[in-house]
Design a protein around this motif. Structure first.
Motif, PDB file in Angstrom:
ATOM      1  N   UNK A 193       0.840  -1.203   0.000  1.00 26.12           N
ATOM      2  CA  UNK A 193       0.000   0.000   0.000  1.00 26.12           C
ATOM      3  C   UNK A 193       0.878   1.257   0.000  1.00 26.12           C
ATOM      4  N   UNK A 194       1.953   1.250   0.777  1.00 25.93           N
ATOM      5  CA  UNK A 194       2.855   2.404   0.819  1.00 25.93           C
ATOM      6  C   UNK A 194       3.540   2.656  -0.506  1.00 25.93           C
ATOM      7  N   UNK A 195       3.983   1.598  -1.154  1.00 26.34           N
ATOM      8  CA  UNK A 195       4.638   1.756  -2.456  1.00 26.34           C
ATOM      9  C   UNK A 195       3.644   2.249  -3.505  1.00 26.34           C
ATOM     10  N   UNK A 196       2.449   1.692  -3.498  1.00 21.05           N
ATOM     11  CA  UNK A 196       1.429   2.173  -4.443  1.00 21.05           C
ATOM     12  C   UNK A 196       1.059   3.630  -4.166  1.00 21.05           C
ATOM     13  N   UNK A 197       1.014   3.997  -2.901  1.00 25.90           N
ATOM     14  CA  UNK A 197       0.723   5.382  -2.546  1.00 25.90           C
ATOM     15  C   UNK A 197       1.834   6.314  -3.032  1.00 25.90           C
ATOM     16  N   UNK A 198       3.069   5.858  -2.975  1.00 19.66           N
ATOM     17  CA  UNK A 198       4.184   6.662  -3.488  1.00 19.66           C
ATOM     18  C   UNK A 198       4.080   6.850  -4.990  1.00 19.66           C
TER      19      UNK A 198
END
Length: 112
Positions: free
Chosen positions: A39-44
């Motif tokens: 989720x964090x990588x996709x948010x980035x």
């Protein structure tokens, strides 16, 4: 300078923002929170769209009259230059920041 800062917020390599995100995601993966890491990588990746929009407007669109003109003094330019250089330098040579963070952590948690 704003372009460098926005690239750093996105986590583009060679900026200090990349180092911060790298250590953050490494800790999340080490803690086996794989869903959170994804989720964090996709948010980035999504944030890249929002951070590139002002850059596109700065370099590829014509200004609409004189209504948005802002005047800066010399010390403003100097400060922006110093901070932009620090963003790049600490992105290339991050060991002083990591050692400072480790010393600060051991100050609060005690020696390991």
């Amino acid at each position: 300078a704003l372009t460098i800062f926005l690239f750093s917020l996105t986590g583009i390599p060679l900026t200090v923002g990349f180092i911060g995100k790298f250590y953050l995601f490494a800790a999340v993966i080490r803690g086996q929170f794989y869903i959170l890491a994804i989720v964090g990588i996709l948010n980035s990746v999504v944030s890249l769209y929002y951070y590139l929009k002002p850059i596109r407007m700065m370099f590829f669109e014509q200004p609409r009259g004189d209504e948005g003109t802002v005047r800066f003094e010399a010390w403003n330019y100097s400060l922006m230059g110093v901070l932009a250089c620090a963003t790049i330098v600490f992105g290339l040579y991050w060991s002083p920041i990591i050692s400072f963070a480790n010393r600060s952590l051991s100050f609060f948690t005690g020696p390991a």
